[in-house]
Scaffold this motif. Sequence first.
Motif, PDB file in Angstrom:
ATOM      1  N   ARG A   1       0.830  -1.210   0.000  1.00  0.00           N
ATOM      2  CA  ARG A   1       0.000   0.000   0.000  1.00  0.00           C
ATOM      3  C   ARG A   1       0.863   1.258   0.000  1.00  0.00           C
ATOM      4  NH1 ARG A   1      -4.855  -1.445   4.288  1.00  0.00           N
ATOM      5  NH2 ARG A   1      -5.482  -3.397   3.305  1.00  0.00           N
ATOM      6  N   ALA A   2       1.935   1.244   0.769  1.00  0.00           N
ATOM      7  CA  ALA A   2       2.846   2.396   0.788  1.00  0.00           C
ATOM      8  C   ALA A   2       3.486   2.575  -0.587  1.00  0.00           C
ATOM      9  CB  ALA A   2       3.908   2.227   1.869  1.00  0.00           C
ATOM     10  N   HIS A   3       3.847   1.469  -1.218  1.00  0.00           N
ATOM     11  CA  HIS A   3       4.427   1.515  -2.567  1.00  0.00           C
ATOM     12  C   HIS A   3       3.432   2.111  -3.555  1.00  0.00           C
ATOM     13  CE1 HIS A   3       4.994  -0.223  -6.618  1.00  0.00           C
ATOM     14  NE2 HIS A   3       6.248   0.140  -6.404  1.00  0.00           N
ATOM     15  N   ALA A   4       2.183   1.684  -3.476  1.00  0.00           N
ATOM     16  CA  ALA A   4       1.162   2.202  -4.389  1.00  0.00           C
ATOM     17  C   ALA A   4       0.986   3.715  -4.209  1.00  0.00           C
ATOM     18  CB  ALA A   4      -0.160   1.477  -4.158  1.00  0.00           C
ATOM     19  N   GLU A   5       0.993   4.173  -2.964  1.00  0.00           N
ATOM     20  CA  GLU A   5       0.858   5.607  -2.713  1.00  0.00           C
ATOM     21  C   GLU A   5       2.053   6.386  -3.244  1.00  0.00           C
ATOM     22  OE1 GLU A   5      -0.405   6.906   1.085  1.00  0.00           O
ATOM     23  OE2 GLU A   5      -1.982   5.393   1.199  1.00  0.00           O
ATOM     24  N   LEU A   6       3.234   5.817  -3.096  1.00  0.00           N
ATOM     25  CA  LEU A   6       4.432   6.466  -3.625  1.00  0.00           C
ATOM     26  C   LEU A   6       4.374   6.531  -5.145  1.00  0.00           C
ATOM     27  CD1 LEU A   6       7.158   7.757  -3.096  1.00  0.00           C
ATOM     28  CD2 LEU A   6       8.159   5.479  -3.057  1.00  0.00           C
ATOM     29  N   ALA A   7       3.896   5.469  -5.780  1.00  0.00           N
ATOM     30  CA  ALA A   7       3.772   5.459  -7.241  1.00  0.00           C
ATOM     31  C   ALA A   7       2.792   6.527  -7.705  1.00  0.00           C
ATOM     32  CB  ALA A   7       3.331   4.074  -7.721  1.00  0.00           C
ATOM     33  N   VAL A   8       1.681   6.681  -6.994  1.00  0.00           N
ATOM     34  CA  VAL A   8       0.703   7.706  -7.349  1.00  0.00           C
ATOM     35  C   VAL A   8       1.303   9.097  -7.160  1.00  0.00           C
ATOM     36  CG1 VAL A   8      -1.502   8.755  -6.680  1.00  0.00           C
ATOM     37  CG2 VAL A   8      -1.316   6.269  -6.931  1.00  0.00           C
ATOM     38  N   ALA A   9       1.986   9.315  -6.038  1.00  0.00           N
ATOM     39  CA  ALA A   9       2.596  10.627  -5.783  1.00  0.00           C
ATOM     40  C   ALA A   9       3.620  10.959  -6.861  1.00  0.00           C
ATOM     41  CB  ALA A   9       3.258  10.639  -4.402  1.00  0.00           C
ATOM     42  N   ARG A  10       4.403   9.992  -7.243  1.00  0.00           N
ATOM     43  CA  ARG A  10       5.431  10.218  -8.265  1.00  0.00           C
ATOM     44  C   ARG A  10       4.792  10.507  -9.617  1.00  0.00           C
ATOM     45  NH1 ARG A  10      10.512   6.268  -9.219  1.00  0.00           N
ATOM     46  NH2 ARG A  10      11.882   8.002  -8.806  1.00  0.00           N
ATOM     47  N   ALA A  11       3.746   9.753  -9.953  1.00  0.00           N
ATOM     48  CA  ALA A  11       3.066   9.966 -11.229  1.00  0.00           C
ATOM     49  C   ALA A  11       2.362  11.319 -11.260  1.00  0.00           C
ATOM     50  CB  ALA A  11       2.073   8.832 -11.482  1.00  0.00           C
ATOM     51  N   ARG A  12       1.764  11.693 -10.128  1.00  0.00           N
ATOM     52  CA  ARG A  12       1.105  13.012 -10.065  1.00  0.00           C
ATOM     53  C   ARG A  12       2.119  14.121 -10.299  1.00  0.00           C
ATOM     54  NH1 ARG A  12      -3.086  11.694  -5.670  1.00  0.00           N
ATOM     55  NH2 ARG A  12      -4.923  11.605  -6.975  1.00  0.00           N
ATOM     56  N   ALA A  13       3.283  13.988  -9.682  1.00  0.00           N
ATOM     57  CA  ALA A  13       4.321  15.012  -9.831  1.00  0.00           C
ATOM     58  C   ALA A  13       4.768  15.124 -11.286  1.00  0.00           C
ATOM     59  CB  ALA A  13       5.510  14.689  -8.931  1.00  0.00           C
ATOM     60  N   ALA A  14       4.713  14.009 -12.004  1.00  0.00           N
ATOM     61  CA  ALA A  14       5.130  14.012 -13.404  1.00  0.00           C
ATOM     62  C   ALA A  14       3.951  14.255 -14.344  1.00  0.00           C
ATOM     63  CB  ALA A  14       5.797  12.677 -13.739  1.00  0.00           C
ATOM     64  N   GLY A  15       2.747  14.419 -13.784  1.00  0.00           N
ATOM     65  CA  GLY A  15       1.584  14.676 -14.625  1.00  0.00           C
ATOM     66  C   GLY A  15       1.109  13.453 -15.373  1.00  0.00           C
ATOM     67  N   ARG A  16       1.282  12.284 -14.779  1.00  0.00           N
ATOM     68  CA  ARG A  16       0.890  11.049 -15.463  1.00  0.00           C
ATOM     69  C   ARG A  16      -0.153  10.283 -14.648  1.00  0.00           C
ATOM     70  NH1 ARG A  16       6.504  10.392 -15.210  1.00  0.00           N
ATOM     71  NH2 ARG A  16       6.130   8.598 -13.910  1.00  0.00           N
ATOM     72  N   VAL A  17      -1.252  10.944 -14.285  1.00  0.00           N
ATOM     73  CA  VAL A  17      -2.301  10.285 -13.514  1.00  0.00           C
ATOM     74  C   VAL A  17      -3.621  10.429 -14.251  1.00  0.00           C
ATOM     75  CG1 VAL A  17      -3.618  10.300 -11.353  1.00  0.00           C
ATOM     76  CG2 VAL A  17      -1.158  10.662 -11.314  1.00  0.00           C
ATOM     77  N   LEU A  18      -4.290   9.312 -14.426  1.00  0.00           N
ATOM     78  CA  LEU A  18      -5.631   9.290 -14.982  1.00  0.00           C
ATOM     79  C   LEU A  18      -6.541   8.912 -13.826  1.00  0.00           C
ATOM     80  CD1 LEU A  18      -7.620   9.354 -17.328  1.00  0.00           C
ATOM     81  CD2 LEU A  18      -7.012   6.984 -17.810  1.00  0.00           C
ATOM     82  N   ASP A  19      -7.278   9.878 -13.303  1.00  0.00           N
ATOM     83  CA  ASP A  19      -8.077   9.682 -12.096  1.00  0.00           C
ATOM     84  C   ASP A  19      -9.527   9.415 -12.472  1.00  0.00           C
ATOM     85  OD1 ASP A  19      -9.283   9.685  -9.636  1.00  0.00           O
ATOM     86  OD2 ASP A  19      -8.452  11.604  -8.980  1.00  0.00           O
TER      87      ASP A  19
END
Length: 135
Positions: A83-101
């Motif tokens: 779960r911590a890994h998944a949150e880190l992946a989301v945070a990293r993707a958000r910072a790079a503008g690569r999130v489809l919510d």
Amino acid sequence: MSLPTVPRPSAPAAEPLLRDLVGAVLRRERRRQERTLQDVAAAARVSTAYLSEVERGRKEASSEVLAAVCGALGLALLDLVARAHAELAVARARAAGRVLDLTAGPGAAAVHPLAAQPPGGRALGQVADVVVLAA
């Protein structure tokens, strides 16, 4: 004759600290179970104040404490790390503008723009992963 200017790379967005991610996961799980800090702390044999500090990301818990708290919550240590890994992946993707919510409600901006790729493919070191948030 002047030399061409080279654009400076932008500073990378600071990644969240592991202790913040772990604490948030533990707090969400405890609240999901509708349990109190006192209840979980007693079951894990740690002080309520210490568990509160861990949940708020103010203390870096040892692996023994994390295992005890996970045990008290009925959560496998592997699940906590995942779960911590998944949150880190989301945070990293958000910072790079690569999130489809896909979890946003009606009328909300649900799609975050994906990072533009240069002509001909990826830039050196660019990650192509996109994180999709769905409920």
